[in-house]
Enzyme design. Structure first.
Site, short mmCIF file in Angstrom:
data_model
loop_
_atom_site.label_atom_id
_atom_site.label_comp_id
_atom_site.label_asym_id
_atom_site.label_seq_id
_atom_site.Cartn_x
_atom_site.Cartn_y
_atom_site.Cartn_z
N GLU A 1 -45.38 -49.53 1.31
CA GLU A 1 -46.54 -50.32 0.89
C GLU A 1 -47.00 -49.94 -0.51
O GLU A 1 -47.14 -48.76 -0.83
CB GLU A 1 -47.69 -50.08 1.88
CG GLU A 1 -48.97 -50.82 1.56
CD GLU A 1 -50.05 -50.55 2.60
OE1 GLU A 1 -50.96 -51.37 2.72
OE2 GLU A 1 -49.96 -49.50 3.29
N HIS B 1 -50.78 -48.27 14.41
CA HIS B 1 -52.05 -47.63 14.07
C HIS B 1 -52.15 -46.24 14.69
O HIS B 1 -53.21 -45.85 15.19
CB HIS B 1 -53.22 -48.52 14.52
CG HIS B 1 -53.36 -49.77 13.70
ND1 HIS B 1 -54.16 -50.83 14.07
CD2 HIS B 1 -52.81 -50.12 12.51
CE1 HIS B 1 -54.09 -51.79 13.16
NE2 HIS B 1 -53.27 -51.38 12.21
N HIS C 1 -52.29 -57.75 2.59
CA HIS C 1 -53.68 -58.17 2.75
C HIS C 1 -54.43 -57.92 1.44
O HIS C 1 -54.03 -57.10 0.61
CB HIS C 1 -54.34 -57.40 3.90
CG HIS C 1 -54.22 -55.90 3.77
ND1 HIS C 1 -55.03 -55.15 2.93
CD2 HIS C 1 -53.38 -55.01 4.36
CE1 HIS C 1 -54.70 -53.87 3.03
NE2 HIS C 1 -53.70 -53.75 3.88
N ARG D 1 -42.23 -48.21 6.97
CA ARG D 1 -43.07 -49.17 6.26
C ARG D 1 -43.22 -48.67 4.83
O ARG D 1 -43.42 -47.48 4.60
CB ARG D 1 -44.45 -49.30 6.93
CG ARG D 1 -45.36 -50.33 6.26
CD ARG D 1 -46.57 -50.68 7.14
NE ARG D 1 -47.47 -49.57 7.40
CZ ARG D 1 -47.55 -48.92 8.57
NH1 ARG D 1 -46.76 -49.28 9.58
NH2 ARG D 1 -48.39 -47.92 8.73
N TYR E 1 -39.51 -51.38 12.79
CA TYR E 1 -39.94 -50.43 13.81
C TYR E 1 -38.97 -50.49 14.99
O TYR E 1 -38.92 -51.49 15.71
CB TYR E 1 -41.36 -50.75 14.26
CG TYR E 1 -42.30 -50.91 13.07
CD1 TYR E 1 -42.90 -49.81 12.47
CD2 TYR E 1 -42.54 -52.18 12.54
CE1 TYR E 1 -43.73 -49.96 11.36
CE2 TYR E 1 -43.37 -52.34 11.43
CZ TYR E 1 -43.95 -51.23 10.85
OH TYR E 1 -44.77 -51.39 9.76
N HIS F 1 -45.85 -57.69 11.93
CA HIS F 1 -47.11 -57.87 11.23
C HIS F 1 -46.93 -58.66 9.94
O HIS F 1 -45.82 -59.01 9.55
CB HIS F 1 -47.76 -56.50 10.92
CG HIS F 1 -46.90 -55.56 10.13
ND1 HIS F 1 -46.65 -55.70 8.79
CD2 HIS F 1 -46.23 -54.44 10.52
CE1 HIS F 1 -45.89 -54.72 8.37
NE2 HIS F 1 -45.60 -53.94 9.39
N ASP G 1 -54.30 -48.18 -0.84
CA ASP G 1 -53.62 -48.29 0.46
C ASP G 1 -52.12 -48.18 0.22
O ASP G 1 -51.48 -49.14 -0.20
CB ASP G 1 -53.98 -49.63 1.10
CG ASP G 1 -53.49 -49.75 2.54
OD1 ASP G 1 -52.87 -48.79 3.04
OD2 ASP G 1 -53.72 -50.81 3.15
N GLU H 1 -46.39 -54.79 2.21
CA GLU H 1 -46.01 -53.71 3.12
C GLU H 1 -45.08 -54.16 4.25
O GLU H 1 -45.47 -54.17 5.41
CB GLU H 1 -47.27 -53.08 3.71
CG GLU H 1 -48.27 -54.09 4.29
CD GLU H 1 -49.48 -53.41 4.90
OE1 GLU H 1 -49.30 -52.49 5.73
OE2 GLU H 1 -50.60 -53.80 4.56
N ASP I 1 -49.21 -43.31 5.88
CA ASP I 1 -50.01 -44.44 5.39
C ASP I 1 -51.38 -43.86 5.05
O ASP I 1 -52.20 -43.60 5.93
CB ASP I 1 -50.11 -45.51 6.48
CG ASP I 1 -50.76 -46.80 5.98
OD1 ASP I 1 -51.47 -46.75 4.96
OD2 ASP I 1 -50.57 -47.84 6.64
N HIS J 1 -59.13 -53.58 3.78
CA HIS J 1 -58.81 -54.96 4.16
C HIS J 1 -59.98 -55.79 3.64
O HIS J 1 -60.95 -56.03 4.36
CB HIS J 1 -58.65 -55.12 5.67
CG HIS J 1 -57.46 -54.41 6.22
ND1 HIS J 1 -57.29 -54.18 7.57
CD2 HIS J 1 -56.37 -53.87 5.63
CE1 HIS J 1 -56.15 -53.53 7.77
NE2 HIS J 1 -55.58 -53.34 6.60
N ASP K 1 -77.34 -36.94 18.52
CA ASP K 1 -78.22 -37.11 17.37
C ASP K 1 -77.52 -36.80 16.05
O ASP K 1 -78.16 -36.53 15.04
CB ASP K 1 -79.47 -36.24 17.52
CG ASP K 1 -79.14 -34.75 17.64
OD1 ASP K 1 -77.93 -34.43 17.78
OD2 ASP K 1 -80.07 -33.94 17.62
#
Length: 440
Positions: free
Chosen positions: A404, A238, A349, A402, A384, A345, A266, A380, A255, A356, A34
């Protein structure tokens, strides 16, 4: 600012044929049993109303004559409910504040809506939503249509989010101001994170510093779950566990971007735990940085996302060949898409109310939408290199990078909104020597 919401509604109505449009608010989501997650308003509903309560429904009506009505169903004032869950704006105040034609109690939806549907043929809504209010709306629409009383003849239903999301592509001056503020707060968080490595020993501690800076500067939440990924964790795109101990020899990919008054930032940067990049780390980092800078410089009105992605792919592929990560010729690496193993990737975006942002990349005819002044996009690129990749020189294994930034398209090019966040190796190493107490 309220006139801006009203103007958006007018623009949307101008794009509609006669008919009725439904835009539901966000709703509370169950976290466990709840308890609920913090409420976050639906992006399209907020874009058109600026209203921050749940359990509400915006209704826009366009007559064949071109005249229109803007109506909001919302929760009425209730002393008991407000004691538990906070004050409500109420029907009378909402009508005045939001510049609406009418307001109704949301509990009267089944009674009032059939009357609003009279003499209309077209319905505009999210045809695929599972929102509870919209499920009720769909039932009322179908029931009213089945009655066939010649007052409501349902002819067509249109996917309304497509109309709104196209509008959201171009940011207003006010929206850009809010994005700038979000980026400014995020800059403070990254600066604090850089300074924290001297005294913190776990990804979770760095994450906590970032969250503290967000909250202490007026950003009630992050725009997405922050990533604090040390060592090989950075090769999980991610990764959000943010719980491993820090190793002095590793890099940490962060990130993280805050949300300020519903608008996102971002930003990704990579930092050496001990404050200094090794030679191998420098080589990989500068390869990604070179590709990112080259890609950003290609942004201007008229250019497409695919075109800048190709600039990025070409630059990264060339760098990977020079570093010995890829073998063979440049032409072969591009045609066989060998780069995808290490850069899997896209280059960026749209960004706005959503990190996004719910904006299209193509027109209805399939043509790609070119950049226009007022669009905001992330850039970005990344590399890797898994610790288990035996085809790669050992000193590169276990490194994920990365970089960005948030880019605003201007009339004659671009503006890097996050340019002040340290990004070169020299800037980062210098910023990591600052004492954390300067930011807390």
């Amino acid at each position: 600012m309220l006139n801006e919401y009203q103007n958006r509604r007018k623009i949307l109505l101008s794009k509609m044929d006669e008919g009725v449009a439904f835009i539901p608010s966000g709703s509370y989501k169950t976290r466990s049993n709840d308890t609920e997650y913090r409420f976050r308003q639906d992006s399209n509903f907020y874009y058109l109303s600026g209203f921050m309560e749940s359990n509400a429904l915006l209704v826009l009506i366009k007559l064949a004559s071109g005249k229109s009505q803007e109506i909001l169903f919302l929760q009425k004032n209730d002393d008991v409910a407000e004691m538990w869950n906070g004050k409500r704006v109420g029907l009378k105040a909402a009508k005045k504040i939001l510049l609406l034609n009418k307001t109704f109690d949301i509990d009267t939806l089944e009674k009032v809506l059939p009357k609003l549907l009279m003499h209309h043929q077209n319905i505009y809504c999210d045809l695929f939503t599972k929102d509870e209010v919209m499920q009720k709306v769909h039932q009322i629409v179908q029931t009213t249509a089945q009655a066939r009383n010649n007052t409501f003849l349902l002819r067509a239903q249109y996917q309304l989010p497509l109309y709104i999301e196209r509008m959201r592509l171009i940011k207003s001056k006010h929206e850009i101001t809010l994005i700038r503020k979000a980026v400014e707060i995020t800059k403070k968080a990254h600066l604090a994170a850089m300074a924290a490595f001297k005294s913190k020993n776990n990804e979770s501690e760095i994450h906590a510093v970032i969250d503290y800076i967000f909250a202490s500067h007026g950003a009630v939440s992050d725009a997405y779950t922050s990533i604090v990924a040390s060592g090989d964790n950075a090769n999980t795109l991610h990764y959000v566990q943010n719980s491993d101990s820090l190793d002095k020899k590793d890099l940490v990919l962060i990130d993280a971007g805050c949300e300020y008054k519903m608008y996102a930032s971002d930003i990704t940067r990579v930092y050496p735990v001990d404050g200094r990049f090794s030679l191998a780390q420098k080589s990989l980092y500068n390869a990604v940085l070179y590709a990112q800078l080259k890609t950003i410089d290609a942004i201007k009105p008229g250019v497409t996302k695919s075109e800048i992605h190709q600039v990025c792919v070409d630059a990264l592929t060339s760098e990977m060949l020079d570093l010995g990560i890829l073998k063979g010729s440049f032409e072969e690496a591009i045609s066989e898409k060998k780069y995808l193993k290490y850069f899997p990737h896209g280059t960026g975006h749209w960004m706005g109310i959503d990190v996004h942002d719910q904006n299209p990349y193509k027109e209805d005819n399939g043509d790609e939408i070119p950049f226009e002044e007022g669009m905001v996009m992330t850039i970005e690129p990344g590399l890797y290199i898994s610790k288990d990749d035996m085809n790669i020189p050992k000193h590169y294994r276990g490194i994920g990078i990365r970089i960005e930034d948030d880019i605003l398209v201007t009339a004659d090019g671009y503006e890097n909104l996050s340019i002040d966040i340290p990004k070169s190796i020299e800037e980062i190493e210098r910023a990591m020597q600052v004492d954390l107490s300067n930011y807390l």
